[in-house]
Write an enzyme that holds these catalytic residues in place. Structure first.
Site, PDB file in Angstrom:
ATOM      1  N   ASP A  74      16.928  28.785 -26.608  1.00 30.16           N
ATOM      2  CA  ASP A  74      17.046  30.091 -27.240  1.00 30.16           C
ATOM      3  C   ASP A  74      18.325  30.753 -26.729  1.00 30.16           C
ATOM      4  O   ASP A  74      18.639  30.677 -25.543  1.00 30.16           O
ATOM      5  CB  ASP A  74      15.856  30.976 -26.886  1.00 30.16           C
ATOM      6  CG  ASP A  74      14.601  30.554 -27.618  1.00 30.16           C
ATOM      7  OD1 ASP A  74      14.688  30.244 -28.809  1.00 30.16           O
ATOM      8  OD2 ASP A  74      13.530  30.506 -26.978  1.00 30.16           O
ATOM      9  N   GLU A  93       0.810  -1.225   0.000  1.00 26.93           N
ATOM     10  CA  GLU A  93       0.000   0.000   0.000  1.00 26.93           C
ATOM     11  C   GLU A  93       0.840   1.271   0.000  1.00 26.93           C
ATOM     12  O   GLU A  93       0.368   2.352  -0.320  1.00 26.93           O
ATOM     13  CB  GLU A  93      -0.924   0.000   1.220  1.00 26.93           C
ATOM     14  CG  GLU A  93      -0.171   0.130   2.533  1.00 26.93           C
ATOM     15  CD  GLU A  93      -0.992   0.842   3.592  1.00 26.93           C
ATOM     16  OE1 GLU A  93      -0.427   1.240   4.585  1.00 26.93           O
ATOM     17  OE2 GLU A  93      -2.197   1.023   3.377  1.00 26.93           O
ATOM     18  N   ASP A 152       5.810  29.786 -30.069  1.00 28.09           N
ATOM     19  CA  ASP A 152       6.620  28.701 -29.508  1.00 28.09           C
ATOM     20  C   ASP A 152       5.748  27.610 -28.896  1.00 28.09           C
ATOM     21  O   ASP A 152       6.239  26.500 -28.645  1.00 28.09           O
ATOM     22  CB  ASP A 152       7.557  29.242 -28.418  1.00 28.09           C
ATOM     23  CG  ASP A 152       8.675  30.091 -28.989  1.00 28.09           C
ATOM     24  OD1 ASP A 152       9.039  29.872 -30.158  1.00 28.09           O
ATOM     25  OD2 ASP A 152       9.179  30.971 -28.269  1.00 28.09           O
ATOM     26  N   ASP A 183       9.340  31.268 -25.438  1.00 26.74           N
ATOM     27  CA  ASP A 183       8.678  32.329 -24.693  1.00 26.74           C
ATOM     28  C   ASP A 183       7.512  32.968 -25.436  1.00 26.74           C
ATOM     29  O   ASP A 183       6.706  33.659 -24.834  1.00 26.74           O
ATOM     30  CB  ASP A 183       9.684  33.422 -24.301  1.00 26.74           C
ATOM     31  CG  ASP A 183      10.435  33.980 -25.507  1.00 26.74           C
ATOM     32  OD1 ASP A 183      10.075  33.620 -26.649  1.00 26.74           O
ATOM     33  OD2 ASP A 183      11.371  34.781 -25.304  1.00 26.74           O
TER      34      ASP A 183
END
Length: 834
Positions: free
Chosen positions: A297, A255, A569, A565
């Site tokens: 980026d 459990e 994107d 961003d």
């Protein structure tokens, strides 16, 4: 001029109308938590045993079991609260932001602080934080599908003072609006009131365990029922047979597994948030450890995102900008047009750099035009890497200014190869110096209405602007850490290839092969895969290229992390195995599509999150291995003695006692285990790796089996020596506690002093065992064995378990020495250029 609300007035309104947030789901009350805990199979079996003792008049045994029930419930409640607290803290950190005009200045505030009457700024890629009326700006295109279900964007016109609703997404345009309704009074709140609870997606390991636990539970119940029937029919002692069956079922039920997963994911997500990374999905914590390629980026992630203009180049001038308050007249027109090609309220780093230089050097001159009206905007798009603005001023013609990639400006100016050659040479020299280069051009338009295509203007190139964005000081170190960890870093940038190569070289990214977005577009699937296998730098990339890159890398078997961003994107972030949105400068839609959100937009945050994700997965595997192994000797010693005719040596109270040790061990000790020393010097785990693979299961079964053999051997010796039943029960309990601690040690890799929780659990387990053998021996129905017998029980149960990993490592070293020197095991490593 707008000044917005004062801070005092905003505070008054916030107190009056409440925060700008939908009614939060109430935390589960204590009664609901208790009900959920009591429904656990282990607790139900304990309660059943307690009821049986009460019915047959054994109040002491029933009371003792009741105390254990309360103790186990308290442990599970603490774990539940700890998990809920971690998730609540993450929700607080992930609260959306809004740009609000307060006290005459634009501020970035928690969206919950927005009040009616506030002035807010809206831009592409942002969610509207509250119901509002547009006051000024360009035409806005809004995605209202969250409210209406209609996927086609709608247009809202500031000239008509159109309304915008909370929760809608700005897909194009920008504007300023006055807030009319917030929080529970907004249109979003009315819709949310009619919605049910959203479905929560489970991580792969959660689904794996969800399939495993019911199977084990069914097998446990079947085996326990068989024991009850066989023993009751042969011995006639149905009460004793029932208690044996309950004991066996309790010893087999795993459990703890679902609890462990919940705790590890929630606390793991909380831990990576301390490094400035918010996990929006539990699966992200698991997947981080498997990432093989990280596409980043350049701007803001590898660099400081602190753009400044470093060079101004015209046909006759090459000026290094040194911060002087005045510029030569020869570059005034270049700076003027660069500013006209920017947003009036710039948010883009390069736009802000242009505005800063213009206002610093050309303020109060005829080159700055605050009263001109923008007639038309042509935004950046795939195939046209330039932004164009058309302005109406006091001149008899419309002034059109454009800035963008050098190639795009040359194309807009329709230059011949001979005319373009000197400009390309100038741009290449600037790129070699690591500058990001934008061309600037102008046109005069005397027609009635601006054309739909910027190519219809007669542009004349004016010059080049070079932007400097220095690398973050720790970028080379972080790239090196990624490569040492088997993670290949691919840099994506909109820069010229020469600029991209210079930045990549400084960052430590292989830069011999640089591809451009246009080159990737021309490749088919197989050619694209081959190109990406040897290319770590992609220049002139736009968001649309990211999706193709992600799909190609994933098709090649890579586990891909992708940063982004902007609005465009979002598809790539959603398609990546780990989408990483920039929290500081990212759009709302990017954050919603991503699995992770960076609070601080840098590479270090990602690297630290990978390390934490790997640690969480390692510790989870160790915890699950411990759970599998530790249940084997418990179940074996609950089953074998009755079958062999020795009588039941373990009762439900003994299993409950052991659960007090197992619960904190699997969910606290292993979760707090420090990272392995080679954590970031080994390759990522394979994409198809399973939490419970054959090796892990085999090791756990071996550990459990030798612990069982040791304990069973001691009991066989004691039985042959004529030891009384209570003494044999004591030896069984001591052997199980010893094997528990030995299995804990075998599944750990760090020194004991490195984990304070492990020291506390070991001390508590030994102390509780001592109490059970002495002061509480009557409650546990135990008789204290001689010290020699206790030492033998501990040694027989622990030494074989400790020797298993030692023998395994020795065998592995022996096999490794026999391997020919020319052969090396295959491993995943970063792709580098030849």
């Amino acid at each position: 001029m707008r000044t917005g609300l004062s801070s005092a007035e905003a505070a008054r309104r916030l107190a009056e109308v409440g925060p700008n947030a939908l009614a939060a789901r109430r935390r589960r009350r204590l009664a609901h938590l208790l009900l959920g805990v009591v429904r656990e199979p282990m607790l139900l079996l304990l309660l059943a045993a307690t009821a049986i003792y009460l019915v047959f008049g054994d109040r002491v045994e029933a009371l003792t079991l009741g105390v254990f029930v309360v103790a186990i419930m308290m442990i599970e409640l603490i774990q539940e609260r700890r998990t809920a607290g971690a998730l609540e803290a993450l929700r607080e950190l992930a609260s959306p932001m809004a740009r609000v005009l307060r006290d005459g200045t634009w501020q970035r505030l928690d969206a919950r602080a927005v009040v009616p009457g506030d002035t807010i700024r809206l831009a592409e890629g942002e969610r509207v934080p509250a119901d509002a009326t547009l006051a000024e700006g360009a035409l806005l295109s809004l995605d209202e599908s969250l409210l209406t279900g209609e996927s086609v964007p709608v247009t809202r016109d500031p000239a008509r003072h159109d309304a915008v609703l909370a929760g809608t997404l700005v897909t194009a345009g920008h504007g300023i609006a006055e807030v009319t309704a917030t929080g529970p009074h907004s249109g979003m709140a009315r819709i949310a009131a009619g919605l049910g609870r959203p479905e929560v997606q489970r991580a792969p390991v959660q689904r794996e365990v969800a399939r495993l636990v019911p199977r084990i539970a069914i097998a446990a119940i079947a085996l326990a029922s068989t024991l009850v029937i066989v023993r009751g029919a042969t011995e006639g002692a149905w009460l004793a047979a029932t208690m044996s069956g309950i004991t066996l079922a309790m010893s087999l039920l795993p459990e703890e597994l679902p609890i462990v997963l919940t705790v590890f994911f929630a606390v793991g997500a909380r831990r990576i948030s301390r490094h400035g990374v918010l996990a929006r999905r539990a699966s992200a914590v698991e997947t981080l450890g498997a990432m093989t390629v990280l596409c980043v980026d350049k701007t803001g992630t590898l660099t400081e995102n602190r753009m400044s203009i470093a060079r101004l180049v015209t046909a006759d001038t090459d000026l290094v900008v040194d911060g002087a308050p005045e510029l030569p007249e020869a570059v005034h027109r270049l700076v003027e047009l660069a500013l006209l090609a920017c947003q009036r309220e710039p948010t883009d780093p390069m736009d802000r750099a242009c505005a800063a230089l213009a206002h610093h050097t050309l303020a109060d001159t005829e080159h700055v035009h605050p009263r001109w009206t923008q007639l038309r905007e042509y935004p950046l798009r795939s195939g046209m890497l330039a932004v164009t603005h058309a302005w109406r001023g006091e001149l008899p013609h419309v002034v059109v200014a454009t800035k963008g990639a050098t190639e795009a400006i040359i194309d807009l100016c329709h230059l011949t190869d001979d005319e373009a050659a000197p400009w390309r040479a100038r741009a290449e020299r600037m790129g070699d110096d690591g500058l990001r280069v934008l061309g600037v051009a102008e046109a005069a338009f005397r027609g009635r209405a601006p054309p739909d295509n910027p190519h219809d203007y007669e542009f004349r190139i004016v010059g080049l602007v070079g932007f400097a964005d220095p690398l973050r000081a720790d970028t080379p170190e972080m790239v090196a850490r990624c490569r040492a960890a088997g993670i290949r870093v691919v840099m994506l940038t909109g820069d010229h290839p020469d600029t991209a190569r210079a930045i990549a070289r400084a960052a430590g990214i292989p830069s011999e092969a640089v591809a451009t977005g246009a080159e990737l577009e021309a490749l088919d699937g197989e050619a694209l895969a081959r190109c990406l296998a040897r290319t770590d730098v992609v220049a002139r990339a736009v968001p649309e290229h990211k999706l193709r890159i992600v799909r190609a890398l994933r098709a090649a078997g890579e586990v891909v992390g992708m940063t982004g961003d902007g609005v465009n994107d979002a598809p790539a972030l959603a398609a990546a195995d780990i989408g990483i949105a920039m929290g500081g400068r990212g759009s709302d839609v990017a954050r919603e599509a991503a699995a992770l959100v960076l609070v601080k937009d840098d590479l270090r945050s990602i690297v630290e999150a990978v390390a934490r994700g790997r640690t969480t997965y390692d510790n989870l595997r160790a915890s699950v291995g411990y759970l599998i192994a530790v249940h084997i000797p418990i179940a074996g010693l609950a089953l074998l003695p009755p079958v062999l005719g020795w009588g039941a040596l373990l009762a439900p109270i003994h299993i409950a006692f052991l659960e007090l040790v197992i619960g904190p061990t699997c969910s606290v000790v292993f979760e707090m285990e420090p990272p392995a020393r080679d954590l970031m010097r080994r390759p990522p785990r394979p994409r198809d790796a399973r939490l419970l693979d054959r090796r892990r299961i085999g090791t756990s079964l071996a550990l459990g089996a030798v612990a069982l053999l040791g304990g069973a051997g001691v009991l066989a010796w004691a039985h042959a020596a004529g030891a009384p039943h209570p003494m044999m029960s004591a030896l069984a309990l001591v052997a199980l506690v010893g094997s528990n601690l030995a299995i804990l040690a075998a599944n750990r890799t760090q020194p004991l002093r490195a984990n304070g929780a492990a020291v506390l659990v070991i001390a508590a387990a030994l102390g509780m065992c001592g109490l059970a053998l002495t002061l509480l021996s009557g409650l546990f129905t135990l008789a204290r064995p001689p010290l020699a017998a206790l030492a033998l029980a501990l040694a027989a149960a622990t030494l074989p378990v400790v020797l298993v990993p030692i023998a395994s490592r020795a065998l592995a070293r022996s096999l490794h020495r026999r391997v020919p020197r020319r052969w090396s095991p295959p491993r995943r490593a970063p792709t580098t250029d030849a």
